[in-house]
Design an enzyme around this catalytic site. Structure first.
Site, mmCIF file in Angstrom:
data_model
loop_
_atom_site.group_PDB
_atom_site.id
_atom_site.type_symbol
_atom_site.label_atom_id
_atom_site.label_comp_id
_atom_site.label_asym_id
_atom_site.label_seq_id
_atom_site.Cartn_x
_atom_site.Cartn_y
_atom_site.Cartn_z
ATOM 1 C CD GLU A 295 -37.223 -31.876 4.065
ATOM 2 O OE1 GLU A 295 -36.882 -31.220 5.063
ATOM 3 O OE2 GLU A 295 -36.870 -31.569 2.914
ATOM 4 C CG HIS B 87 -31.766 -35.563 1.413
ATOM 5 N ND1 HIS B 87 -31.359 -35.353 0.132
ATOM 6 C CD2 HIS B 87 -31.886 -34.352 1.983
ATOM 7 C CE1 HIS B 87 -31.223 -34.057 -0.064
ATOM 8 N NE2 HIS B 87 -31.542 -33.422 1.040
ATOM 9 N NE ARG C 292 -39.473 -29.673 2.932
ATOM 10 C CZ ARG C 292 -38.792 -28.528 2.929
ATOM 11 N NH1 ARG C 292 -39.413 -27.384 3.089
ATOM 12 N NH2 ARG C 292 -37.493 -28.524 2.777
ATOM 13 C CG ASP D 216 -34.281 -33.406 4.288
ATOM 14 O OD1 ASP D 216 -34.823 -34.459 3.890
ATOM 15 O OD2 ASP D 216 -34.035 -32.438 3.532
ATOM 16 C CG HIS E 136 -30.546 -25.741 6.496
ATOM 17 N ND1 HIS E 136 -30.188 -25.876 5.184
ATOM 18 C CD2 HIS E 136 -31.897 -25.805 6.519
ATOM 19 C CE1 HIS E 136 -31.275 -26.007 4.436
ATOM 20 N NE2 HIS E 136 -32.325 -25.953 5.224
ATOM 21 C CD GLU F 37 -36.049 -31.573 -0.816
ATOM 22 O OE1 GLU F 37 -36.259 -31.084 0.305
ATOM 23 O OE2 GLU F 37 -34.917 -31.834 -1.231
ATOM 24 N NE ARG G 170 -31.919 -29.475 6.907
ATOM 25 C CZ ARG G 170 -31.465 -29.688 5.655
ATOM 26 N NH1 ARG G 170 -32.291 -30.074 4.697
ATOM 27 N NH2 ARG G 170 -30.199 -29.482 5.360
ATOM 28 C CE1 TYR H 186 -29.778 -37.586 5.334
ATOM 29 C CE2 TYR H 186 -28.522 -37.410 7.369
ATOM 30 C CZ TYR H 186 -29.724 -37.382 6.699
ATOM 31 O OH TYR H 186 -30.866 -37.133 7.375
ATOM 32 C CD1 TRP I 214 -26.283 -37.546 -1.806
ATOM 33 C CD2 TRP I 214 -27.665 -35.855 -2.321
ATOM 34 N NE1 TRP I 214 -25.821 -36.439 -1.182
ATOM 35 C CE2 TRP I 214 -26.645 -35.381 -1.463
ATOM 36 C CE3 TRP I 214 -28.657 -34.969 -2.750
ATOM 37 C CZ2 TRP I 214 -26.578 -34.042 -1.057
ATOM 38 C CZ3 TRP I 214 -28.594 -33.651 -2.343
ATOM 39 C CH2 TRP I 214 -27.554 -33.190 -1.499
ATOM 40 C CG ASP J 32 -31.097 -25.904 -4.661
ATOM 41 O OD1 ASP J 32 -30.618 -26.235 -3.562
ATOM 42 O OD2 ASP J 32 -32.142 -26.385 -5.111
ATOM 43 C CG HIS K 283 -37.320 -27.192 -1.264
ATOM 44 N ND1 HIS K 283 -36.784 -27.540 -2.480
ATOM 45 C CD2 HIS K 283 -36.427 -27.583 -0.336
ATOM 46 C CE1 HIS K 283 -35.620 -28.132 -2.285
ATOM 47 N NE2 HIS K 283 -35.376 -28.170 -0.994
ATOM 48 C CD GLU L 200 -35.215 -25.917 3.343
ATOM 49 O OE1 GLU L 200 -35.916 -26.097 2.327
ATOM 50 O OE2 GLU L 200 -34.297 -26.680 3.683
HETATM 51 O O1 EZ4 Z 1 -30.951 -31.136 -1.097
HETATM 52 O O2 EZ4 Z 1 -32.392 -28.309 -2.726
HETATM 53 O O3 EZ4 Z 1 -34.750 -29.610 2.370
HETATM 54 N N1 EZ4 Z 1 -33.894 -29.244 1.635
HETATM 55 C C1 EZ4 Z 1 -33.162 -30.032 0.844
HETATM 56 C C2 EZ4 Z 1 -32.258 -29.337 -0.148
HETATM 57 C C3 EZ4 Z 1 -31.957 -30.196 -1.371
HETATM 58 C C4 EZ4 Z 1 -31.476 -29.326 -2.515
HETATM 59 C C5 EZ4 Z 1 -31.297 -30.126 -3.803
HETATM 60 O O4 EZ4 Z 1 -31.030 -29.262 -4.865
HETATM 61 O O5 EZ4 Z 1 -33.272 -31.229 0.931
HETATM 62 O O6 EZ4 Z 1 -31.093 -28.895 0.473
HETATM 63 CO CO CO Z 2 -35.213 -31.695 1.889
#
Ligand code: EZ4
Ligand code: CO
Length: 397
Positions: free
Chosen positions: A231, A207, A278, A205, A122, A257, A147, A159, A397, A311, A307, A334
């Protein structure tokens, strides 16, 4: 070999993780990840209150039967809490089976189809100089694919990047402006290509923040910069929405994801509306369900892009790496390295070297949990941010 015990471990070494530990009557121990970011205790309760009592005395070798027993037996199907709980049981049982066989899990999945697992890292920054510096830093760490996320002029936050522990007790609220984003992103990728040349694989990404026609517009605008993928360009609960995006752009698409079963991909895969799947092992019912999902995707030349944010615990990460190494239709993985505190709790045998991951040769999945270390880090409530448009409307989000 019978299941003798099962324990749910909740720990917060910098961020929250939920782990299931299964022990057998002949002394083998297996681990499964059940972490659902921002809703962790719901899965811990699902496991403790409703799954652990069902596991005791079951044949630890019967992985498929246990999966079906928990999925069909619950009557209530699918959903992130249920599927994360089933995933934890499934991965712990695969860990045990591979340990009993004396082999790393990937051998039981058919053996290695490649020598290493291409990982992407990232890079992000509030403005262009920060973005370029961040890309340089990832390259110095060895990443060969990156990414790229960027701040948007006029918006306060970069974001899609959550603070793992905001400690406010409530979700942070962020502000979003789709038109400003759509104007800005192509200029970032133009600058990145000018700086780093045509070779470096670049990912982005979105999102879930765009409508299908906005996503189509962005995909077209990014075509000159040859992205590896775009993504989650639009929320995909409505799978047919991707037809519209696909008709307009050749930018490859990655989705899923937030999905938790193969059914969420049915139209997307069968109509070849996406290029990469994903899903995480942790959120999609474990190795058993992911293997079926990837084999289905392979028939349509759709590849994996598991993914791998922080987390997902090292246990969930390792389970994905064994699949990555074994399946034929691997795409990319990833990889966001965990903190030193997290690695103190989760002892891993997987490695990252020169841009490639490998799960290692330890029997099982190759991650163990140090429960004394885990006990030092108490659970702390934490949420992902909530997003609003400038007029206050709640947005993805
Ligand atoms: O925002 O896993 O591609 N990866 C992502 C992640 C998500 C988190 C949410 O818990 O979009 O960073
Ligand atoms: Co993502």
């Amino acid at each position: 070999m019978r299941i003798a015990g099962a324990e749910v471990i909740v720990t917060c070494p910098g961020r929250n993780f939920v782990t299931l530990e299964i022990t057998t009557d002949d002394g083998l121990v297996g681990y499964g990840d059940a972490t659902l970011n921002g809703r962790e205790l719901a899965v811990a309760s699902y496991l403790r209150d409703h799954v652990v009592p069902l596991l005791i005395n079951r044949d630890a070798h019967k992985i498929e039967d246990t999966w079906q027993y928990l999925y069909r037996g619950a009557y209530w199907r699918r959903g992130p809490v249920t599927m994360a709980a089933i995933a934890a049981v499934d991965v712990a049982l695969w860990d045990i089976k591979a340990k009993a066989a004396g082999m790393p899990l990937y051998q039981l999945l058919g053996g290695a189809s490649r020598t290493g697992i291409m990982a992407y890292g990232h890079a992000s920054g509030r403005d262009l100089p920060e973005v370029l510096d961040s890309i340089r830093a990832r390259r110095e760490e060895g990443f060969r694919s990156i990414r790229v996320q960027s701040g948007v002029p006029g918006l306060d936050t970069i974001y899609g990047i959550g603070n793992p522990l905001d400690r406010t007790g409530l979700p942070n609220e962020e502000v979003w402006d789709t038109r400003a984003y759509l104007r800005h992103v192509p200029t970032v990728f133009e600058a990145v290509r000018n700086e780093f040349g045509p070779e470096l694989p670049l990912l982005h990404d979105v999102h879930h923040r765009l409508t299908p026609i906005q996503a189509a517009k962005l995909g077209k605008a990014l075509e000159p910069y040859d992205l590896f993928w775009m993504e989650d360009c639009t929320p995909a609960e409505n799978q047919e929405g991707l037809r519209l995006v696909r008709q307009h752009t050749t930018t490859p698409l990655a989705i899923g994801e937030v999905f938790n079963t193969a059914f969420d991909y049915q139209t997307l895969i069968r109509e070849q509306l996406i290029d990469y799947v994903r899903s995480a092992v942790t959120h999609t019912g474990g190795v058993t369900a992911m293997r079926k999902l990837f084999d289905h995707a392979a028939l349509y030349q759709v590849k994996s892009g598991i993914h791998g944010p922080t987390d997902i615990s090292p246990v969930g990460m390792a389970a994905g790496l064994h699949l990555d190494l074994a399946i034929h239709n691997f795409g990319i993985q990833e990889f966001a390295p965990h903190s030193a505190e997290t690695y103190e709790v989760f002892r891993r045998s997987y490695t990252f070297d020169d841009g490639y991951l490998h799960p290692g040769e330890t029997p099982g999945i190759g991650v163990t949990v140090d429960k004394d270390a885990a006990a030092k880090f108490d659970y702390e409530p934490a949420y992902l941010p909530v997003n609003r448009l400038r007029d206050g409307t709640v947005h993805d989000w």
